[in-house]
Design an enzyme around this catalytic site. Sequence first.
Site, PDB file in Angstrom:
ATOM      1  CE  LYS A  65      -6.831  13.724   0.328  1.00 32.20           C
ATOM      2  NZ  LYS A  65      -6.819  12.538  -0.494  1.00 32.20           N
ATOM      3  NE  ARG A  66      -4.009  10.009  10.260  1.00 29.12           N
ATOM      4  CZ  ARG A  66      -3.716   9.058  11.155  1.00 29.12           C
ATOM      5  NH1 ARG A  66      -4.533   8.034  11.345  1.00 29.12           N
ATOM      6  NH2 ARG A  66      -2.628   9.141  11.888  1.00 29.12           N
ATOM      7  CB  THR A  84     -10.264   4.628  -0.955  1.00 29.18           C
ATOM      8  OG1 THR A  84      -9.744   5.015   0.325  1.00 29.18           O
ATOM      9  CG2 THR A  84      -9.563   3.371  -1.405  1.00 29.18           C
ATOM     10  CG  HIS A 141      -1.960  -1.025   1.251  1.00 32.38           C
ATOM     11  ND1 HIS A 141      -3.251  -0.829   0.789  1.00 32.38           N
ATOM     12  CD2 HIS A 141      -1.912  -2.302   1.681  1.00 32.38           C
ATOM     13  CE1 HIS A 141      -3.942  -1.934   0.944  1.00 32.38           C
ATOM     14  NE2 HIS A 141      -3.156  -2.857   1.484  1.00 32.38           N
ATOM     15  CE  LYS A 148     -14.014   5.546   1.044  1.00 36.39           C
ATOM     16  NZ  LYS A 148     -13.116   5.611   2.217  1.00 36.39           N
ATOM     17  CE  LYS A 179      -2.743  10.825   3.253  1.00 32.73           C
ATOM     18  NZ  LYS A 179      -3.371   9.901   2.283  1.00 32.73           N
TER      19      LYS A 179
HETATM   20  C1  F58 Z   1      -3.152   3.777   2.280  1.00 31.54           C
HETATM   21  N1  F58 Z   1      -2.216   3.409   3.305  1.00 31.54           N
HETATM   22  C2  F58 Z   1      -2.499   4.508   1.119  1.00 31.54           C
HETATM   23  N2  F58 Z   1      -1.666   3.063   5.500  1.00 31.54           N
HETATM   24  O1  F58 Z   1      -1.792   5.640   1.595  1.00 31.54           O
HETATM   25  C3  F58 Z   1      -3.593   4.937   0.153  1.00 31.54           C
HETATM   26  O2  F58 Z   1      -3.055   5.545  -0.976  1.00 31.54           O
HETATM   27  C4  F58 Z   1      -4.410   3.713  -0.260  1.00 31.54           C
HETATM   28  O3  F58 Z   1      -5.531   4.111  -0.987  1.00 31.54           O
HETATM   29  C5  F58 Z   1      -4.888   2.937   0.962  1.00 31.54           C
HETATM   30  O4  F58 Z   1      -3.799   2.614   1.800  1.00 31.54           O
HETATM   31  C6  F58 Z   1      -5.590   1.663   0.585  1.00 31.54           C
HETATM   32  O5  F58 Z   1      -4.821   0.931  -0.310  1.00 31.54           O
HETATM   33  C7  F58 Z   1      -2.579   3.487   4.589  1.00 31.54           C
HETATM   34  O6  F58 Z   1      -3.686   3.876   4.919  1.00 31.54           O
HETATM   35  C8  F58 Z   1      -1.821   3.058   6.842  1.00 31.54           C
HETATM   36  O7  F58 Z   1      -2.719   3.646   7.384  1.00 31.54           O
HETATM   37  C9  F58 Z   1      -0.807   2.259   7.643  1.00 31.54           C
HETATM   38  C10 F58 Z   1      -1.293   1.985   9.030  1.00 31.54           C
HETATM   39  C11 F58 Z   1      -0.255   1.253   9.856  1.00 31.54           C
HETATM   40  C12 F58 Z   1       1.065   1.923   9.867  1.00 31.54           C
HETATM   41  C13 F58 Z   1       1.547   2.237   8.486  1.00 31.54           C
HETATM   42  C14 F58 Z   1       0.528   2.963   7.634  1.00 31.54           C
END
Ligand code: F58
Length: 838
Positions: free
Chosen positions: A564-565, A672, A373, A676, A570
């Site tokens: 988003k975060r 994602t 990811h 949405k 970003k």
């Molecule tokens: C996200 N990763 C990607 N990681 O940033 C985003 O582009 C993608 O759409 C999504 O995954 C789904 O594929 C992400 O959300 C985390 O939150 C992890 C949580 C645990 C620690 C490392 C990051």
Amino acid sequence: MATRPPRPNRPSAADDVRTGTSVEAWKRSVNENLLYGLGRVPVVATRNDKYLAVAMSVRDRLLKRWIHSGETYYRNEARTVCYLSAEFLLGPHLGITLLNLGGYDELEQALREEGEDLDVIIDQEEEPGLGNGGLGRLAACYLDSLATLRIPSIGYGIRYEFGIFDQVIRDGWQAEITDKWLQYGNPWEVPRPEIAFPVKFGGHTEHYQDQAGRNSVRWVAGREVKGVAYDTPIVGYRVNNANLLRLWKSEAAESFDLGAFNEGDYWGAVEAKVRSENITKVLYPNDVQLRGKVLRLEQQHFFVSCSLQDMIRIFLQRDSDLSRLHEKYATQLNDTHPAIGVAELMRLLVDEHGLEWDVAWNTTRKMFGYTNHTLLPEALEKWPVSLFGELLPRHLEIVYEINRRFLDEVRERFPGDEERIRRMSLIDEDGGRFVRMAHLACVGSHAINGVAALHTELLKRDVLGDFNDLWPEKFSNKTNGVTPRRFVALINRGLKKLLDEAVGDGWLSDLELLRGIEPLASDAAFRETWRRVKRQNKEALCREIAQKTGVVADPASLFDVQVKRIHEYKRQHLNLLHVVTLYRRLKRGGAAGVAPRTVIFGGKSAPGYRMAKLIIRAIHGVAEVVNGDPELRDRLKVVFLPDYNVKNCQRIFPAAELSEQISTAGKEASGTGNMKFGLNGAVTIGTLDGANVEILDAVGEDNFFLFGLTASQVAEKLRNGYVPWRYYEEDVELKDALDQLASGAFSRGDASLFQPLVDSLLNHDPFLVLADYRAYLDCQGEVSRAYQDEERWTRMSILNTARMGRFSSDRAIRDYCRDIWHVEPVDVDLDAHLLGSR
Ligand code: F58
């Protein structure tokens, strides 16, 4: 054929108090659950009591499907998908379960007749925030689609006692509050204390010869905990299949307690108990970097070990040859967080069940698939070898052995290429020694995928390029998707109704059917109705904004949204620079004919991420000045909606008109939220990053606002020595916006407050904010012009929704099923005779 008269005294199925769907059945069910489930009489019942009684009633209907599904899958010996994920960001359960089951209208009527409002009751539910962001939410969308597509599956994860923190804003700063989501009880989970497994940590290994004279290994652990299963049923949309989400809670292992008690060490036993329970206490709230936290590795090993032991237990009920485990289970690793499973499965098969290494390795590799990811180097998990070996001594030995055999294979393919060996090794030896979890996942899996086309290409070229050279056939792309059940039907009822009227309600399980509204984009009456729905959604969001922030937003303005975060890649600060420039133009009177805007932000920062927290503070600083300036006459408003999460997003997506997807190209794996927004009729302003590329392709360039450097231009600029200062010096508006931030104009005269942010942009700017500023501003100018042509904008909005079909999580899951998991749907018949029934 003679028809039998109905038997007297037997209520019809529709009236059954546990499973019936009539208004009467719902009434009795809710009342009985209130009385006998909770021990409350209606007059003293709190709103939460009522929520619990309703939830228990819905759960009864859910459990019927769940039990039948379990029995059917068992009887069919169905091949099962196991989705291993450290995070499942489900969001509130009641609304979506009811939508999927059907029966909303009857329950609503039953409650209305009792003087209650179903929507108020639904709103009572706490968010189960067992995830950080996109990755955890994706796992939840996939569970929804797996059940809807009737695929037998189990989601395996961690039952965190505290999920992602609640965000509150104090003086413009983010503060974190613990998320006590379990404090009033969770009616959706079924504790299964009889399903529990021991998990070991620490200690040492002993090599010995077993009775047959084979070399064997015994792991003598330093401590042991117990993992207990908590099950949540996940029902599909209008199908009888209800699948299992099994989350593990850590507890003290009794044997250890007893030992301490026997020696009279009461406090020692209590301490061991507390320490054991700590493992599943809290979710790590970092969305990118997580390094060196031993508790995090404990969590990973804990849930993966429990899950694999559970899979083996289920398998052994029907079969004894564990070399065939992969025939029963397709097991997906959601990022590297469960990658320790590769070593753990080898340990279980070889050490505990006596399989030969080669046989076990064949099974292991065929079991696992790995989804990556992220491309950000700082997000790739690696564990210091010393820490890894102390916590999991046997696993380190297994990793070394896997590595030895793997590197032999590489040497054979690429003789003499020692540089390649160094790059591919499971052990990183560049300054300190680390276990590279992504490499372990690649070596231990038969399939590796990225989450959007561009991301997969970059993965194959850069981050996992060597693995792609070795095993190109393992790689494929699986573009992410989102569930239209939650992200349209549940949260945007106005739009759902309009779509149902236009194309029927089949789109909820076949999103491509939304294509059917394309011709209506040129129907003036339809466009009018479309605008009315959006307007109502905007008014609802305005009320929420006023209530949560005190800001009065104009529902006629352009709703420009970035949720988003918060992260530098970003680029919320790029958005903010646009706001500052717009403000300055308005003040100078140089913005005649610009569409009034409400710029809405939302998102959490990792608690220790200083720059992200400063960006939140800067948004509030700008908002204070802009919103308080009477000269603007409401032409610009800035809003930060606190505590963005699955529950709070439900007013946001339906009201959005412009979707901000402005990450530095090459950094966002997929995104994602972009999907949405598009589904709810927002038009994207975005870079060629992640799934934006595919969204642009789907909606067409006339219906997308594209700007910015491409991923290869970004890489080239960084290679050639990027100098952000130059952009500052050459663009007067950019200079002005940054000078304003640095002057104290947005921080009540405190010129030092935003200095770290401005300095970082001027001196480093690792995400090329300044390089993309001018293109972004020009593009926002186009947005403004387009918005003022109401009919044009509405057409764009309709076409965005119409063409979002391929971004359904149903499509994504079908792709996984076809290419990686090789699983088939199984029908569940609710009238079938239950094995367990008498
Ligand atoms: C996200 N990763 C990607 N990681 O940033 C985003 O582009 C993608 O759409 C999504 O995954 C789904 O594929 C992400 O959300 C985390 O939150 C992890 C949580 C645990 C620690 C490392 C990051």
